[in-house]
Design an enzyme around this catalytic site. Sequence first.
Site, PDB file in Angstrom:
ATOM      1  CG  ASP A 186      12.519 -16.472 -11.772  1.00  6.27           C
ATOM      2  OD1 ASP A 186      13.652 -16.617 -12.273  1.00  6.27           O
ATOM      3  OD2 ASP A 186      12.139 -15.383 -11.286  1.00  6.27           O
ATOM      4  N   GLY A 207      24.824 -20.469  -5.826  1.00  4.40           N
ATOM      5  CA  GLY A 207      24.047 -19.340  -5.291  1.00  4.40           C
ATOM      6  C   GLY A 207      24.221 -19.163  -3.802  1.00  4.40           C
ATOM      7  CG  HIS A 258      14.050 -24.448  -3.309  1.00  5.40           C
ATOM      8  ND1 HIS A 258      15.025 -24.815  -2.415  1.00  5.40           N
ATOM      9  CD2 HIS A 258      14.707 -23.950  -4.383  1.00  5.40           C
ATOM     10  CE1 HIS A 258      16.215 -24.520  -2.910  1.00  5.40           C
ATOM     11  NE2 HIS A 258      16.049 -24.003  -4.116  1.00  5.40           N
TER      12      HIS A 258
HETATM   13  P1  ITT Z   1      17.858 -19.248 -15.379  1.00  9.33           P
HETATM   14  O1  ITT Z   1      17.048 -17.981 -15.268  1.00  9.33           O
HETATM   15  O2  ITT Z   1      18.609 -19.363 -16.660  1.00  9.33           O
HETATM   16  O3  ITT Z   1      17.032 -20.465 -15.072  1.00  9.33           O
HETATM   17  P2  ITT Z   1      19.295 -18.131 -13.099  1.00  9.33           P
HETATM   18  O4  ITT Z   1      20.545 -18.543 -12.387  1.00  9.33           O
HETATM   19  O5  ITT Z   1      19.218 -16.750 -13.686  1.00  9.33           O
HETATM   20  O6  ITT Z   1      18.992 -19.241 -14.233  1.00  9.33           O
HETATM   21  P3  ITT Z   1      17.050 -17.442 -11.433  1.00  9.33           P
HETATM   22  O7  ITT Z   1      16.654 -16.341 -12.317  1.00  9.33           O
HETATM   23  O8  ITT Z   1      15.964 -18.357 -10.931  1.00  9.33           O
HETATM   24  O9  ITT Z   1      18.113 -18.405 -12.116  1.00  9.33           O
HETATM   25  O10 ITT Z   1      17.898 -16.796 -10.281  1.00  9.33           O
HETATM   26  C1  ITT Z   1      17.830 -17.214  -9.028  1.00  9.33           C
HETATM   27  C2  ITT Z   1      19.111 -16.973  -8.277  1.00  9.33           C
HETATM   28  O11 ITT Z   1      18.793 -17.410  -6.952  1.00  9.33           O
HETATM   29  C3  ITT Z   1      20.286 -17.827  -8.733  1.00  9.33           C
HETATM   30  O12 ITT Z   1      21.164 -17.164  -9.564  1.00  9.33           O
HETATM   31  C4  ITT Z   1      20.968 -18.164  -7.405  1.00  9.33           C
HETATM   32  O13 ITT Z   1      21.802 -17.119  -7.007  1.00  9.33           O
HETATM   33  C5  ITT Z   1      19.795 -18.218  -6.452  1.00  9.33           C
HETATM   34  N1  ITT Z   1      19.291 -19.598  -6.320  1.00  9.33           N
HETATM   35  C6  ITT Z   1      18.301 -20.205  -7.040  1.00  9.33           C
HETATM   36  N2  ITT Z   1      18.123 -21.464  -6.637  1.00  9.33           N
HETATM   37  C7  ITT Z   1      19.018 -21.682  -5.662  1.00  9.33           C
HETATM   38  C8  ITT Z   1      19.346 -22.793  -4.858  1.00  9.33           C
HETATM   39  O14 ITT Z   1      18.729 -23.963  -4.995  1.00  9.33           O
HETATM   40  N3  ITT Z   1      20.320 -22.649  -3.974  1.00  9.33           N
HETATM   41  C9  ITT Z   1      20.966 -21.473  -3.816  1.00  9.33           C
HETATM   42  N4  ITT Z   1      20.729 -20.384  -4.535  1.00  9.33           N
HETATM   43  C10 ITT Z   1      19.757 -20.471  -5.450  1.00  9.33           C
END
Ligand code: ITT
Length: 200
Positions: A72, A153, A180
């Site tokens: 996450d 993202g 990260h």
């Molecule tokens: P899963 O839960 O299925 O793994 P998710 O997209 O819902 O996928 P997260 O719950 O971790 O993933 O949500 C984190 C959000 O933060 C993601 O949708 C992006 O908008 C942002 N994010 C995460 N990692 C990022 C990155 O490396 N660069 C830019 N934005 C990121």
Amino acid sequence: MTEKFTLIFATNNANKVQEIKSVLGNNFEIISLKEAGIDIEIPEPYDTLKENATEKSSVIFRLTNKNCFSEDTGLEVEALHGEPGVKSARYANEYPKFESNIEKLLYNLKDIKNRNAQFRTVISLIINKQEYFFEGICKGKIIDTPKGNEGFGYDPIFVPDGSNKTFAEMPIEEKNKFSHRKKAMQQLILFLSQNKTNFS
Ligand code: ITT
């Protein structure tokens, strides 16, 4: 661990899969949910990255009984007291859309000089029925206008410390120099390498 070590990656985010696969050595194989034929939306109801990561890996472990991990990630903005943080995916509304999340973040940072932020990734690994955590942080700044078309993202508005480009202006290999996600994954790989005799 003589042959390739296989882990299911409990995510529905294709960008995450691509990034994680790009940092794996030859000893490891990652199978995404899609590749495993698992079509499931796992809720992320908790207030911390760690709890949500646990939820995702535990659901997939219960379903498959196989070694797996999830991660996450949140973007934590200093001037917004760590927001959007754990709410990063659904910052603007319930239906995740990168553009509206960026728009809302830039609106909330309007006229604010402190642009310090960090991405934080927490990995939950379930292996031989035990859970282990790994964390990776990338510090940087939020810029005013989105730049670049790579990544996903918040990448177009995040410039990592040590660069003058946004993550969205970098190919994956360059993002990996700062990322990260890569830092957290490197710890997981090190842990597996150091404990290989205990795992199968
Ligand atoms: P899963 O839960 O299925 O793994 P998710 O997209 O819902 O996928 P997260 O719950 O971790 O993933 O949500 C984190 C959000 O933060 C993601 O949708 C992006 O908008 C942002 N994010 C995460 N990692 C990022 C990155 O490396 N660069 C830019 N934005 C990121």
